[in-house]
Design a protein around this motif. Structure first.
Motif, mmCIF file in Angstrom:
data_model
loop_
_atom_site.group_PDB
_atom_site.id
_atom_site.type_symbol
_atom_site.label_atom_id
_atom_site.label_comp_id
_atom_site.label_asym_id
_atom_site.label_seq_id
_atom_site.Cartn_x
_atom_site.Cartn_y
_atom_site.Cartn_z
ATOM 1 N N GLY A 474 0.818 -1.210 0.000
ATOM 2 C CA GLY A 474 0.000 0.000 0.000
ATOM 3 C C GLY A 474 0.848 1.256 0.000
ATOM 4 N N ASN A 475 1.866 1.282 0.842
ATOM 5 C CA ASN A 475 2.742 2.452 0.894
ATOM 6 C C ASN A 475 3.510 2.640 -0.411
ATOM 7 N N LEU A 476 3.961 1.529 -0.999
ATOM 8 C CA LEU A 476 4.673 1.625 -2.269
ATOM 9 C C LEU A 476 3.761 2.127 -3.379
ATOM 10 N N PHE A 477 2.520 1.666 -3.359
ATOM 11 C CA PHE A 477 1.551 2.104 -4.358
ATOM 12 C C PHE A 477 1.371 3.623 -4.293
ATOM 13 N N PHE A 478 1.161 4.134 -3.090
ATOM 14 C CA PHE A 478 0.951 5.569 -2.947
ATOM 15 C C PHE A 478 2.205 6.358 -3.298
ATOM 16 N N GLU A 479 3.364 5.832 -2.933
ATOM 17 C CA GLU A 479 4.604 6.539 -3.222
ATOM 18 C C GLU A 479 4.824 6.669 -4.730
ATOM 19 N N ILE A 480 4.620 5.577 -5.459
ATOM 20 C CA ILE A 480 4.888 5.639 -6.897
ATOM 21 C C ILE A 480 3.789 6.409 -7.640
ATOM 22 N N MET A 481 2.551 6.341 -7.154
ATOM 23 C CA MET A 481 1.493 7.148 -7.752
ATOM 24 C C MET A 481 1.759 8.632 -7.524
ATOM 25 N N GLN A 482 2.296 8.946 -6.347
ATOM 26 C CA GLN A 482 2.638 10.339 -6.049
ATOM 27 C C GLN A 482 3.689 10.857 -7.027
ATOM 28 N N GLN A 483 4.697 10.013 -7.261
ATOM 29 C CA GLN A 483 5.802 10.436 -8.121
ATOM 30 C C GLN A 483 5.407 10.480 -9.597
ATOM 31 N N GLU A 484 4.672 9.461 -10.051
ATOM 32 C CA GLU A 484 4.395 9.315 -11.475
ATOM 33 C C GLU A 484 3.154 10.066 -11.948
ATOM 34 N N ILE A 485 2.162 10.227 -11.086
ATOM 35 C CA ILE A 485 0.875 10.775 -11.536
ATOM 36 C C ILE A 485 0.508 12.059 -10.803
ATOM 37 N N TRP A 486 0.335 11.983 -9.507
ATOM 38 C CA TRP A 486 -0.279 13.093 -8.786
ATOM 39 C C TRP A 486 0.596 14.349 -8.801
ATOM 40 N N ASN A 487 1.880 14.198 -8.501
ATOM 41 C CA ASN A 487 2.750 15.383 -8.515
ATOM 42 C C ASN A 487 2.870 15.988 -9.916
ATOM 43 N N LYS A 488 3.018 15.130 -10.913
ATOM 44 C CA LYS A 488 3.155 15.618 -12.290
ATOM 45 C C LYS A 488 1.903 16.365 -12.735
ATOM 46 N N ALA A 489 0.732 15.827 -12.391
ATOM 47 C CA ALA A 489 -0.520 16.461 -12.803
ATOM 48 C C ALA A 489 -0.697 17.821 -12.140
ATOM 49 N N GLN A 490 -0.273 17.933 -10.897
ATOM 50 C CA GLN A 490 -0.402 19.199 -10.179
ATOM 51 C C GLN A 490 0.578 20.247 -10.715
ATOM 52 N N ALA A 491 1.765 19.793 -11.094
ATOM 53 C CA ALA A 491 2.843 20.735 -11.416
ATOM 54 C C ALA A 491 2.840 21.215 -12.871
ATOM 55 N N ASP A 492 2.275 20.452 -13.802
ATOM 56 C CA ASP A 492 2.387 20.774 -15.235
ATOM 57 C C ASP A 492 1.257 21.723 -15.644
ATOM 58 N N SER A 493 1.414 23.000 -15.313
ATOM 59 C CA SER A 493 0.365 23.996 -15.578
ATOM 60 C C SER A 493 0.091 24.141 -17.069
ATOM 61 N N ALA A 494 1.152 24.124 -17.873
ATOM 62 C CA ALA A 494 0.983 24.303 -19.321
ATOM 63 C C ALA A 494 0.135 23.187 -19.912
ATOM 64 N N ALA A 495 0.396 21.959 -19.482
ATOM 65 C CA ALA A 495 -0.368 20.825 -20.003
ATOM 66 C C ALA A 495 -1.823 20.909 -19.557
ATOM 67 N N LEU A 496 -2.056 21.383 -18.343
ATOM 68 C CA LEU A 496 -3.430 21.511 -17.843
ATOM 69 C C LEU A 496 -4.201 22.550 -18.643
ATOM 70 N N VAL A 497 -3.566 23.694 -18.895
ATOM 71 C CA VAL A 497 -4.241 24.737 -19.670
ATOM 72 C C VAL A 497 -4.519 24.246 -21.090
ATOM 73 N N ALA A 498 -3.554 23.549 -21.678
ATOM 74 C CA ALA A 498 -3.737 23.029 -23.040
ATOM 75 C C ALA A 498 -4.888 22.038 -23.099
ATOM 76 N N LEU A 499 -4.985 21.184 -22.089
ATOM 77 C CA LEU A 499 -6.065 20.201 -22.050
ATOM 78 C C LEU A 499 -7.411 20.895 -21.887
ATOM 79 N N PHE A 500 -7.440 21.949 -21.080
ATOM 80 C CA PHE A 500 -8.689 22.706 -20.902
ATOM 81 C C PHE A 500 -9.121 23.359 -22.211
ATOM 82 N N GLU A 501 -8.173 24.008 -22.894
ATOM 83 C CA GLU A 501 -8.509 24.700 -24.140
ATOM 84 C C GLU A 501 -8.993 23.725 -25.206
ATOM 85 N N LYS A 502 -8.413 22.555 -25.209
ATOM 86 C CA LYS A 502 -8.781 21.548 -26.208
ATOM 87 C C LYS A 502 -10.166 20.980 -25.954
ATOM 88 N N ASN A 503 -10.618 20.972 -24.665
ATOM 89 C CA ASN A 503 -11.882 20.311 -24.311
ATOM 90 C C ASN A 503 -12.831 21.260 -23.583
#
Length: 646
Positions: A474-503
């Motif tokens: 469980g701890n490993l799952f959360f750690e790797i999800m934090q590194q690979e998904i959650w942190n990246k999604a929060q930090a990549d503002s340009a990608a978020l804005v681009a996704l919003f504009e596209k949809n």
């Protein structure tokens, strides 16, 4: 975003015993069907008629979770200090709950309950191992024991022999009569002997560390239970002369007459009783159990026929007593009474019988891990020990402090470990001197076996191993999800804005409202808040502040379907919805509606950001899982899948 609850649905629930059936492989790794089905059965709470379809859907989630956890292991996340620290903390919190043998615990609980159902009247003869001079003389003690046994076998009176030969000082006055006992009254070893002795029979001699014990079962009765009582004690001071004793006896008679004439018992107890603890509590004593007090005292209390009766003044070695029975608490006869079970279990843990479970543990370790001893003799070790502890000359042998003493499984113990233990625990707890080295070594080895079991519990207890494995995964799952998904999604503002504009067309408000939602810990709080806000909507902040410890308020814009208590109603500004109660925990929620937006309308980026982040996380995860499946190719065993889907 993933939650810890969702993780429980996804993760494998540990290794199980039995014949392994590989459900799928991922790279060089495999997943067992039993593990999968255990996880499925534990977490798939939705009832469905199409079990095969439900299993296949769950299998997809399960495979993805195993891929992510395997990747975390590959990256060495299991060695991260924070991960190891959390695992260590959990282990320390739960390990003691596994330091027993369930079968032994169940047997001890059942045995203690059965014994609690009857009281046994016991007499006792004690033969001390010590002579009159205070020295150990086991030969003389054995001779005395055999002589008493022979005389008992010839039919001589037990009480007469106890009065004459017992080394228990009280036998000179009570002739060995201990009164009634019940479970937990005496040490477990004595209790075992007594409860296995038939009525009217003598026990076989029991050898303790201090001598031999012979018990006689004088009779049995249905368990008395406990008695709540009040007491007035007129204690006889040490060295009191006959005149003082006579005055106390007269005072006891006077108090008894006052009680019979209507005097208030608690007031007399507070004024006259020398039992200062009970006197401060209106004379009320702790519950009186069988075998807890002087037999004379117990006999008088038991003789009281009904609640409210008082004894006449009676004399014990402590002084004159007057006792009033407040309440008789019968022994609990229901073996399934949970509160009684818990009380018995607590007493078992604190009682010497807990060593039975400890003995099971040490036996398991000795059998499975094994003890390999060094080849030097006990005599040589004792002589070397004397040289260090008693400052005696060191004997001519090859033993040193670093010499191997023995090993238990994979752990090695040296002579210096033994010396340190002997130094700390060599003295008897009663202050009568040092323990024999053989006894001390037995204690040392038992403790090492017990500690080895605790330190290597995963090797002995599959359930514990499973729980620790689940927590790590469980701890490993959360750690790797934090590194690979959650942190990246929060930090990549340009990608978020681009996704919003596209949809943009996707991110719209349905019918919505500005509202305050109140989450209440209790239904009655929600009802009160509802009534107060409805009467004075403008003061909703002041109202909620008054119960802030039991309420959380969240002000935002919500779609109508998100507003609790609204149902199919059409909201209007100023409306307070009826509390929506969660029947599982009695919590409730309601809403105060401030402004209405009756039409669908587009969201701006800030309003849609949470939805955009979720969508971006899904994209990142989809791409990541695809790459993991290339790294760890998945092959499902269709035959096994078909068999478990039936």
């Amino acid at each position: 975003m993933y939650t810890r609850f969702l993780l429980l649905i996804l993760l494998c629930c540990g290794m199980l015993t039995g014949t392994a059936q590989t459900l799928f492989t991922y790279g060089k790794y495999s997943a067992d069907a039993k593990d999968f089905m255990r996880a499925y059965s534990k977490n798939n709470t939705q009832h469905t008629t199409d079990k095969a379809q439900a299993i296949r859907e769950y299998l997809g989630l399960y495979i993805n979770s195993r891929l992510k956890i395997r990747e975390a292991y590959e990256r060495g996340y299991d060695t991260l200090p924070q991960i190891r620290g959390e695992l260590s903390n959990l282990r320390s919190q739960i390990v003691e709950t596994y330091m027993n043998d369930p079968a032994t615990s169940a047997r001890l609980l059942k045995e203690a309950f059965q014994r609690s159902q009857k009281d046994i009247h016991v007499a006792h003869i004690f033969i001390s191992l010590k002579s009159a001079s205070g020295k150990i003389d086991s030969v003389a003690a054995k001779t005395k024991r055999d002589e008493i046994l022979q005389r008992l076998q010839k039919g001589e009176d037990f009480f007469t022999l106890a009065e004459k030969y017992s080394d228990d000082p009280s036998a000179k006055t009570n002739k060995g009569d201990m009164g009634f006992i019940t479970v937990f009254t005496l040490p477990y070893e004595f209790e075992n002997v007594i409860y296995s002795t038939a009525v009217g029979k003598n026990s076989n001699p029991w050898r303790s560390k201090i001598g031999y014990h012979i018990f006689r079962n004088l009779g049995e009765r249905k368990a008395l239970g406990k008695i709540k009582a009040q007491q007035i004690l007129l204690a006889i001071p040490p060295g009191a002369d006959d005149e003082k004793k006579k005055m106390l006896a007269q005072l006891a008679d006077s108090l008894y007459k006052l009680i019979k004439n209507g005097a208030v018992f608690p007031e007399l107890a507070a004024t006259y009783s020398n039992d200062y603890i009970s006197a401060a509590n209106n004379g009320i004593m702790p519950d009186i159990s069988v075998g807890q007090y002087d037999p004379v005292f117990e006999e008088q209390v038991v003789s009281l026929a009904k609640d409210g009766d008082e004894t006449k003044p009676f004399l014990t070695s402590h002084g004159w007593h007057i006792v009033r029975r407040i309440l008789m608490k019968p022994v609990i006869t229901d073996p399934n009474d949970r509160i009684n079970q818990q009380e018995i279990q607590q007493k078992i843990v604190a009682d010497s019988r807990s060593r039975a479970s400890r003995a099971f543990i040490t036996g398991v370790v000795e059998k499975k891990a094994g003890i390999k001893k060094s080849n030097f003799t006990d005599a040589a070790l004792w002589a070397f020990t004397d040289s260090l502890l008693e400052k005696k000359p060191q004997p001519p042998n090859k033993i040193t402090e670093s010499s191997l003493l023995y090993s238990i499984g994979k752990k090695v113990f040296t002579v210096i470990d033994w010396i340190a233990y002997a130094q700390a625990f060599r003295y008897k707890q009663d202050g009568s001197g040092t323990k024999p080295y053989a006894d001390l070594m037995a204690d040392f080895t038992e403790q090492n076996l017990y500690d080895y079991y605790r330190d290597n519990l995963e090797d002995f207890n599959p359930e514990f191993k499973t729980q620790m494995s689940e927590f790590m995964d469980g701890n490993l799952f959360f750690e790797i999800m934090q590194q690979e998904i959650w942190n990246k999604a929060q930090a990549d503002s340009a990608a978020l804005v681009a996704l919003f504009e596209k949809n943009k067309s996707k991110y719209t408000w349905k019918q919505s409202a500005d509202a305050v939602i109140f989450f209440c810990s209790e239904q009655n709080i929600a009802t009160s808040v509802h009534d107060q806000i409805q009467s004075n909507p403008a003061s909703w902040r002041k109202i909620t502040d008054s119960v802030s410890e039991k309420l959380v308020a969240d002000s935002s814009r919500y779609e109508w379907s998100q507003i609790p208590g609204l149902g199919k109603s059409t909201p209007v500004a100023g409306m307070v919805t009826d509390p929506l109660v969660n029947k599982n925990d009695n919590t409730a929620s309601l809403a105060y509606i401030i402004r209405i937006y009756p039409d669908n309308m587009p969201r701006n980026y800030e309003q849609a950001k949470g939805l955009v982040i979720n969508d971006y996380q899904e994209l990142l995860e989809e791409n990541w899982v695809a790459n993991l499946k290339k790294k760890y190719p998945v092959k499902i065993n269709d035959a096994v899948l078909k068999s478990i889907s039936k």
